[in-house]
Design a protein around this motif. Structure first.
Motif, PDB file in Angstrom:
ATOM      1  N   ILE A 107       0.860  -1.188   0.000  1.00  0.00           N
ATOM      2  CA  ILE A 107       0.000   0.000   0.000  1.00  0.00           C
ATOM      3  C   ILE A 107       0.888   1.227   0.000  1.00  0.00           C
ATOM      4  O   ILE A 107       1.730   1.409   0.885  1.00  0.00           O
ATOM      5  N   ARG A 108       0.721   2.054  -1.023  1.00  0.00           N
ATOM      6  CA  ARG A 108       1.401   3.349  -1.097  1.00  0.00           C
ATOM      7  C   ARG A 108       0.472   4.418  -0.527  1.00  0.00           C
ATOM      8  O   ARG A 108      -0.713   4.450  -0.844  1.00  0.00           O
ATOM      9  N   VAL A 109       1.025   5.273   0.316  1.00  0.00           N
ATOM     10  CA  VAL A 109       0.253   6.385   0.871  1.00  0.00           C
ATOM     11  C   VAL A 109       0.635   7.635   0.092  1.00  0.00           C
ATOM     12  O   VAL A 109       1.786   8.076   0.134  1.00  0.00           O
ATOM     13  N   GLU A 110      -0.325   8.202  -0.627  1.00  0.00           N
ATOM     14  CA  GLU A 110      -0.056   9.331  -1.515  1.00  0.00           C
ATOM     15  C   GLU A 110      -0.935  10.527  -1.145  1.00  0.00           C
ATOM     16  O   GLU A 110      -2.043  10.358  -0.610  1.00  0.00           O
ATOM     17  N   PRO A 111      -0.479  11.736  -1.430  1.00  0.00           N
ATOM     18  CA  PRO A 111      -1.331  12.908  -1.226  1.00  0.00           C
ATOM     19  C   PRO A 111      -2.564  12.844  -2.132  1.00  0.00           C
ATOM     20  O   PRO A 111      -2.525  12.243  -3.208  1.00  0.00           O
ATOM     21  N   LYS A 112      -3.633  13.493  -1.707  1.00  0.00           N
ATOM     22  CA  LYS A 112      -4.803  13.561  -2.583  1.00  0.00           C
ATOM     23  C   LYS A 112      -4.587  14.532  -3.734  1.00  0.00           C
ATOM     24  O   LYS A 112      -5.142  14.352  -4.804  1.00  0.00           O
ATOM     25  N   GLY A 113      -3.802  15.579  -3.505  1.00  0.00           N
ATOM     26  CA  GLY A 113      -3.533  16.522  -4.594  1.00  0.00           C
ATOM     27  C   GLY A 113      -3.731  17.955  -4.160  1.00  0.00           C
ATOM     28  O   GLY A 113      -2.988  18.481  -3.330  1.00  0.00           O
ATOM     29  N   VAL A 114      -4.755  18.609  -4.706  1.00  0.00           N
ATOM     30  CA  VAL A 114      -5.071  19.993  -4.364  1.00  0.00           C
ATOM     31  C   VAL A 114      -6.352  19.990  -3.533  1.00  0.00           C
ATOM     32  O   VAL A 114      -7.395  19.521  -3.996  1.00  0.00           O
ATOM     33  N   VAL A 115      -6.260  20.504  -2.319  1.00  0.00           N
ATOM     34  CA  VAL A 115      -7.373  20.401  -1.375  1.00  0.00           C
ATOM     35  C   VAL A 115      -7.816  21.786  -0.907  1.00  0.00           C
ATOM     36  O   VAL A 115      -7.047  22.750  -0.928  1.00  0.00           O
ATOM     37  N   LEU A 116      -9.061  21.852  -0.505  1.00  0.00           N
ATOM     38  CA  LEU A 116      -9.669  23.098  -0.025  1.00  0.00           C
ATOM     39  C   LEU A 116     -10.037  22.950   1.446  1.00  0.00           C
ATOM     40  O   LEU A 116     -10.652  21.955   1.838  1.00  0.00           O
ATOM     41  N   ILE A 117      -9.671  23.937   2.257  1.00  0.00           N
ATOM     42  CA  ILE A 117     -10.051  23.993   3.674  1.00  0.00           C
ATOM     43  C   ILE A 117     -10.904  25.241   3.881  1.00  0.00           C
ATOM     44  O   ILE A 117     -10.450  26.356   3.605  1.00  0.00           O
ATOM     45  N   ILE A 118     -12.131  25.048   4.340  1.00  0.00           N
ATOM     46  CA  ILE A 118     -13.013  26.180   4.667  1.00  0.00           C
ATOM     47  C   ILE A 118     -13.182  26.197   6.177  1.00  0.00           C
ATOM     48  O   ILE A 118     -13.696  25.241   6.770  1.00  0.00           O
ATOM     49  N   ALA A 119     -12.727  27.276   6.805  1.00  0.00           N
ATOM     50  CA  ALA A 119     -12.666  27.346   8.266  1.00  0.00           C
ATOM     51  C   ALA A 119     -13.744  28.266   8.823  1.00  0.00           C
ATOM     52  O   ALA A 119     -14.158  29.229   8.167  1.00  0.00           O
ATOM     53  N   PRO A 120     -14.195  28.020  10.047  1.00  0.00           N
ATOM     54  CA  PRO A 120     -15.215  28.855  10.687  1.00  0.00           C
ATOM     55  C   PRO A 120     -14.583  29.983  11.495  1.00  0.00           C
ATOM     56  O   PRO A 120     -13.360  30.123  11.551  1.00  0.00           O
ATOM     57  N   TRP A 121     -15.438  30.750  12.168  1.00  0.00           N
ATOM     58  CA  TRP A 121     -14.964  31.907  12.909  1.00  0.00           C
ATOM     59  C   TRP A 121     -14.728  31.632  14.387  1.00  0.00           C
ATOM     60  O   TRP A 121     -14.054  32.405  15.071  1.00  0.00           O
ATOM     61  N   ASN A 122     -15.274  30.557  14.950  1.00  0.00           N
ATOM     62  CA  ASN A 122     -15.278  30.428  16.410  1.00  0.00           C
ATOM     63  C   ASN A 122     -13.908  30.109  17.001  1.00  0.00           C
ATOM     64  O   ASN A 122     -13.556  30.591  18.076  1.00  0.00           O
TER      65      ASN A 122
END
Length: 470
Positions: A107-122
């Motif tokens: 099993i090779r562990v690879e990055p998913k690629g280009v990712v988006l993180i949407i963060a909250p305000w709290n």
């Protein structure tokens, strides 16, 4: 801080990230990720004072809370990743069945690629940079969308990205809901969203267009069961701590308390004493994020009183009109139809209702969507085991609330309405990674060659041997 980009500009941004990932980042060794994580750690340590000032300016967060629930949480996430990243990222061999004799499985562990993180305000720094740590540890290119409600913290996060990363490796996009919505419609390789279930549904619907996998860290009506044998003084302290921390604006804060009828009166007295102690002690407290949220909380408090709830202390306008600081306020005998019992409160209000039997308390929880956390105050192991066995939630806290969030060896995530997927430590790394199966068979001969077409008497005899013995 507004930075409303057009859809075309956002598409170009994502394409630049994809090109940088393909040409550069996917070939980066784990040592490169480690170097970036160490740079992030040094940056945070250098900017501790700026982060305290920024969070206080955004919504009066006290220095102690900023250090412990923002800076330290991210630093702990980095340290945990640095200790384990080589093991997490290592290719590993797995068993191969006898039917595939001679082959090897990995099993090779690879990055998913280009990712988006949407963060909250709290927890605007923690819930943006914490997932960023996991995404960088996994080797991804990242776009971060911080909350527009905390613009100074968002600007500080942008400074972190600019000081450490190539802009096509990590970029921070400012803007409001329209920008966030536009980003979710783009072909990312993963979207990590923290926020409300209502917005989470929209994120998931938009991601479905490209079959983009999502991690949804949502909220819910987190219940507390106070059993007949609970230590009510300790329970009161720990319940109100979670309502003072960040002014109760936390997805893991208790939403309502189910107290056994035999301990409800002493629990209310203990809560009253703890309220008085906190009021006398004074000190800094976080404020409610903005006037709109403050009005919502006041309206819900007034509505609960209209339906017969008793309020402690007896003060409808419990938030300071300037700082929006106040509470916690306890509501007793709240009607089930009250908004504080129908919604996630996200503020310093705590309804307390009684139950007669554990069956009754469990039925009350069953009728509601699965919560992000469920809290039990009891010393009876059989009671604790039964509650855990007969409920569903993202996490369970026994004789404590909220603090399970700080353990990076535990998965942090919801169930059903309160979310999908997990964060923190290995679980965050896994969210941003792809496990790729690799199977290698010798070129000259494979046992599978014995059962390839055309199917004749020999292949049938081999098939029978396989069915009987393998």
């Amino acid at each position: 801080m507004k930075d409303e980009r057009t859809t075309a500009e956002l598409e170009q941004l994502v394409e630049r990230h994809k090109r940088y990932y393909r040409e550069t980042l996917r070939h980066q060794p784990v040592s490169g990720r480690i170097a970036k994580l160490k740079q992030m750690r040094r940056w945070i340590m250098r900017h501790r004072a700026a982060l305290i000032e920024t969070l206080h300016a955004d919504f009066n967060k006290p220095a102690v809370e900023t250090e412990l629930s923002e800076s330290k949480v991210v630093l702990a996430e980095i340290d945990h990743a640095l200790r384990h990243i080589r093991h997490w990222a290592a290719e590993r061999r797995v068993p191969t069945p006898v039917l595939l004799l001679g082959g090897r499985s990995r099993i090779r562990v690879e990055p998913k690629g280009v990712v988006l993180i949407i963060a909250p305000w709290n927890f605007p720094f923690n819930l943006a940079v914490g997932p960023l740590v996991s995404a960088v540890a996994a080797g991804n290119s990242v776009v971060v969308k911080p909350s527009e409600y905390t613009p100074r913290t968002a600007a500080l996060i942008e400074s972190l990205a600019r000081d450490i990363f190539n802009p096509d490796e990590v970029s921070v996009i400012q803007g409001g809901p329209e920008t966030a919505a536009a980003l979710t419609r783009l072909p990312f390789d993963h979207i990590f969203f923290t926020g409300s279930p209502q917005v989470g549904k929209k994120v998931m619907a938009a991601a479905a267009e490209h079959l983009t996998p999502v991690t949804l860290e949502l909220g819910g009506q987190n219940p507390v069961i106070v059993a007949a044998d609970a230590d009510v003084r300790q329970t009161a302290k720990r319940l109100l701590y979670a309502k003072v921390l960040n002014a109760g604006q936390s997805c893991v804060s208790a939403n309502y308390v189910l107290a056994h009828h035999s301990v409800k009166a002493p629990l209310m007295e203990a809560l009253k004493q703890e309220q008085a102690r906190l009021a006398a002690a004074g000190g800094e407290r976080a404020g409610v994020i903005n006037d709109a949220h403050a009005r919502r909380l006041r309206d819900w408090l007034v509505e609960a009183r209209t339906h017969g709830a008793r309020v402690m202390p007896d003060d409808q306008l419990f938030l300071d009109s300037v700082t929006r600081q106040g509470g916690p306020v306890i509501l007793e005998d709240v009607a089930p139809e009250s908004k504080v019992m129908q919604n996630e409160i996200f503020g310093p209000l705590l309804p307390v209702i009684s139950y007669n039997t554990l069956d009754e308390a469990l039925r009350h929880i069953e009728r509601r969507p699965y919560p992000l956390a469920l809290y039990i105050f009891s010393r009876n192991r059989s009671v604790i085991r039964r509650i855990i066995r007969e409920t569903v939630s993202g996490a369970v806290g026994v004789n404590e609330t909220t603090v399970h969030f700080f353990n990076n060896d535990l998965p942090f995530g919801g169930a059903g309405y309160s979310g999908m997927g997990s964060a923190h430590g290995y679980y965050g790394f896994r969210a941003f990674s792809r496990e790729r199966a690799v199977f290698k068979m010798p070129a000259r001969f494979s046992i599978v060659d014995l059962i390839r077409p055309p199917y004749d008497g020999f292949s049938n005899r081999i098939k029978e041997l396989i069915m009987r013995f393998l």
